[in-house]
Design an enzyme around this catalytic site. Sequence first.
Site, mmCIF file in Angstrom:
data_model
loop_
_atom_site.group_PDB
_atom_site.id
_atom_site.type_symbol
_atom_site.label_atom_id
_atom_site.label_comp_id
_atom_site.label_asym_id
_atom_site.label_seq_id
_atom_site.Cartn_x
_atom_site.Cartn_y
_atom_site.Cartn_z
ATOM 1 N N ASP A 1 34.390 58.577 74.832
ATOM 2 C CA ASP A 1 35.495 58.323 73.906
ATOM 3 C C ASP A 1 36.666 57.632 74.586
ATOM 4 O O ASP A 1 36.991 57.901 75.737
ATOM 5 C CB ASP A 1 35.958 59.644 73.274
ATOM 6 C CG ASP A 1 34.904 60.218 72.356
ATOM 7 O OD1 ASP A 1 34.493 59.498 71.435
ATOM 8 O OD2 ASP A 1 34.481 61.365 72.564
ATOM 9 N N GLU B 1 31.222 63.023 59.997
ATOM 10 C CA GLU B 1 31.025 63.380 61.400
ATOM 11 C C GLU B 1 32.254 64.164 61.852
ATOM 12 O O GLU B 1 33.380 63.667 61.771
ATOM 13 C CB GLU B 1 30.844 62.137 62.277
ATOM 14 C CG GLU B 1 29.461 61.522 62.156
ATOM 15 C CD GLU B 1 29.207 60.394 63.149
ATOM 16 O OE1 GLU B 1 30.132 60.043 63.909
ATOM 17 O OE2 GLU B 1 28.095 59.854 63.143
#
EC number: 4.2.1.20
Length: 265
Positions: free
Chosen positions: A60, A49
């Site tokens: 995040d 990824e």
Amino acid sequence: MSRIAQTFSQLSAQGRKGLIPFITAGDPYPELTVDLMHALVKGGANVIELGVPFSDPMADGPVIQRASERALAKKIGLRTVLDYVRAFRATDKTTPVVLMGYANPIERMGIDAFAKAASEAGVDGVLVVDYPPEECEAFAKTMRAAGIDPIFLLAPTSTEARMAQIARVASGYIYYVSLKGVTGAATLDLDSVAARIPQIRQHARLPVGVGFGIRDAATARAIGGVADAVVIGSRIVQLLEEASREQAVQCLTDFIADIRQALDA
């Protein structure tokens, strides 16, 4: 069969679990990104990824936010990320690469233009964190038409209806977020993950990868006991943040090799 489907088919035949590490493109050293991708494979990664830097990465935590900020400060945008994939593909034709990021950079390029450019670069899947449910079907259709697997997140809060919708449009694998909150958050609850995965499998026949909160070999092995794949991001980004330029590649290879060994034990 897509590269991702092929990878999971081989893993299943071998009775092994997938290892899906995440790094932010261009961080910490832009010139090392392709070397780091190869280091992931050398260590035993099955799918990579690759994070597309974005100025407001709302899903995040602070570790990946800092990585995005560092990469953006070095002018790493979506086109540069595609260049990294193209360079990686020059010598690795088999390891799937999934771009992970947010809708804004893709929409600035244009979804059709992005699908074409990503396919030509050798991208295998795309996971866009912030596409609302009502927009994901059209996006998924465009990606699949370009030979790219649209990958979606499910969370502890996802309803049965959301699971059914994602099962209709997703391909490649499903990314189950093991925690409420942001990446790199606190300790995960293995029992709740173990209870949730069979529910997802009632709707989707795709492999299920679990991420958020996996920081070491022991946790990875525990998750590997209930999921098809383990996704590790924040811990890797933190390791790279702390490593010197000279140590980064070896440090990453060693960390991934430890996780791989635990999953295969």
